[in-house]
Design a protein around this motif. Sequence first.
Motif, PDB file in Angstrom:
ATOM      1  N   PRO A   1       0.860  -1.235   0.146  1.00 14.89           N
ATOM      2  CA  PRO A   1       0.061   0.282   0.145  1.00 14.89           C
ATOM      3  C   PRO A   1       1.313   1.379   0.029  1.00 14.89           C
ATOM      4  O   PRO A   1       1.697   1.535   0.527  1.00 14.89           O
ATOM      5  CB  PRO A   1      -0.842  -0.208   1.340  1.00 14.89           C
ATOM      6  CG  PRO A   1      -0.008  -1.336   2.001  1.00 14.89           C
ATOM      7  CD  PRO A   1       0.807  -1.934   1.320  1.00 14.89           C
ATOM      8  N   ILE A   2       0.268   2.592  -0.233  1.00 17.64           N
ATOM      9  CA  ILE A   2       1.000   3.136  -0.443  1.00 17.64           C
ATOM     10  C   ILE A   2       0.864   4.660   1.016  1.00 17.64           C
ATOM     11  O   ILE A   2      -0.296   4.175   1.641  1.00 17.64           O
ATOM     12  CB  ILE A   2       0.649   4.426  -1.870  1.00 17.64           C
ATOM     13  CG1 ILE A   2       1.021   3.273  -3.384  1.00 17.64           C
ATOM     14  CG2 ILE A   2       0.978   5.875  -1.913  1.00 17.64           C
ATOM     15  CD1 ILE A   2      -0.416   4.783  -4.702  1.00 17.64           C
ATOM     16  N   VAL A   3       1.805   4.818   1.127  1.00 16.28           N
ATOM     17  CA  VAL A   3       1.084   5.383   3.157  1.00 16.28           C
ATOM     18  C   VAL A   3       2.277   6.326   2.764  1.00 16.28           C
ATOM     19  O   VAL A   3       3.681   7.180   1.928  1.00 16.28           O
ATOM     20  CB  VAL A   3       2.534   4.905   3.950  1.00 16.28           C
ATOM     21  CG1 VAL A   3       2.911   5.518   4.846  1.00 16.28           C
ATOM     22  CG2 VAL A   3       2.416   2.583   3.948  1.00 16.28           C
ATOM     23  N   ILE A   4       1.179   7.753   3.301  1.00 13.62           N
ATOM     24  CA  ILE A   4       1.488   9.122   2.718  1.00 13.62           C
ATOM     25  C   ILE A   4       1.756   9.776   3.905  1.00 13.62           C
ATOM     26  O   ILE A   4       0.549   9.878   4.549  1.00 13.62           O
ATOM     27  CB  ILE A   4       0.329   9.886   2.210  1.00 13.62           C
ATOM     28  CG1 ILE A   4      -0.001   9.256   0.375  1.00 13.62           C
ATOM     29  CG2 ILE A   4       0.735  11.461   2.212  1.00 13.62           C
ATOM     30  CD1 ILE A   4      -0.682   9.763   0.099  1.00 13.62           C
ATOM     31  N   ASN A   5       3.160  10.206   5.349  1.00 10.86           N
ATOM     32  CA  ASN A   5       3.210  10.402   6.231  1.00 10.86           C
ATOM     33  C   ASN A   5       2.994  12.148   6.051  1.00 10.86           C
ATOM     34  O   ASN A   5       4.179  12.682   5.604  1.00 10.86           O
ATOM     35  CB  ASN A   5       4.864  10.049   6.582  1.00 10.86           C
ATOM     36  CG  ASN A   5       4.521  10.678   7.560  1.00 10.86           C
ATOM     37  OD1 ASN A   5       3.352  10.861   8.700  1.00 10.86           O
ATOM     38  ND2 ASN A   5       5.414   9.981   8.799  1.00 10.86           N
ATOM     39  N   LEU A   6       2.425  12.900   6.772  1.00 12.15           N
ATOM     40  CA  LEU A   6       2.367  13.917   6.524  1.00 12.15           C
ATOM     41  C   LEU A   6       2.456  14.982   8.222  1.00 12.15           C
ATOM     42  O   LEU A   6       1.777  14.213   9.555  1.00 12.15           O
ATOM     43  CB  LEU A   6       1.017  14.601   6.607  1.00 12.15           C
ATOM     44  CG  LEU A   6      -0.089  13.998   4.461  1.00 12.15           C
ATOM     45  CD1 LEU A   6      -1.177  14.442   4.806  1.00 12.15           C
ATOM     46  CD2 LEU A   6       0.687  15.104   3.761  1.00 12.15           C
ATOM     47  N   ASN A   7       3.476  15.303   8.134  1.00  8.05           N
ATOM     48  CA  ASN A   7       4.446  15.610   9.302  1.00  8.05           C
ATOM     49  C   ASN A   7       3.893  17.421   9.258  1.00  8.05           C
ATOM     50  O   ASN A   7       4.280  18.041   8.974  1.00  8.05           O
ATOM     51  CB  ASN A   7       5.379  15.588   9.678  1.00  8.05           C
ATOM     52  CG  ASN A   7       5.268  14.224  10.108  1.00  8.05           C
ATOM     53  OD1 ASN A   7       4.622  13.422  10.670  1.00  8.05           O
ATOM     54  ND2 ASN A   7       6.618  13.582  10.122  1.00  8.05           N
ATOM     55  N   ILE A   8       2.511  17.813  10.293  1.00  3.67           N
ATOM     56  CA  ILE A   8       2.889  19.233   9.768  1.00  3.67           C
ATOM     57  C   ILE A   8       1.892  19.955  11.061  1.00  3.67           C
ATOM     58  O   ILE A   8       1.331  19.160  11.850  1.00  3.67           O
ATOM     59  CB  ILE A   8       0.891  19.428   8.831  1.00  3.67           C
ATOM     60  CG1 ILE A   8       0.912  18.354   7.088  1.00  3.67           C
ATOM     61  CG2 ILE A   8       1.042  20.484   8.616  1.00  3.67           C
ATOM     62  CD1 ILE A   8      -0.352  18.462   6.574  1.00  3.67           C
ATOM     63  N   SER A   9       2.391  21.318  10.982  1.00  2.00           N
ATOM     64  CA  SER A   9       3.125  22.030  12.172  1.00  2.00           C
ATOM     65  C   SER A   9       2.186  23.054  11.667  1.00  2.00           C
ATOM     66  O   SER A   9       2.678  23.783  10.949  1.00  2.00           O
ATOM     67  CB  SER A   9       3.533  22.129  12.440  1.00  2.00           C
ATOM     68  OG  SER A   9       3.986  22.865  14.259  1.00  2.00           O
TER      69      SER A   9
END
Length: 78
Positions: free
Chosen positions: A46-54
């Motif tokens: 599966p495609i994993v999108i890691n969003l670390n948003i501040s």
Amino acid sequence: MSETGLMKRMKSTTLARMGHNVAIGLAIGAAALVGGCVNVSAPDKPIVINLNISITQEVVYRLDGEAKSLIQQNPGIF
């Protein structure tokens, strides 16, 4: 019967257009042949999108001197 300069120009322009159209036709034909070679398949994992948003927000306000003194005289107004 001799051709006029206008007739000569018309013939050369027509030949140039025909050559241009032939070149476009060949380019489209080549693109159609190459287009069948593309293979699209789904990935195994599966495609994993890691969003670390501040997200931070800063609010800046300025008060008129008269309004500031009114608020200081009546602190319960707000």
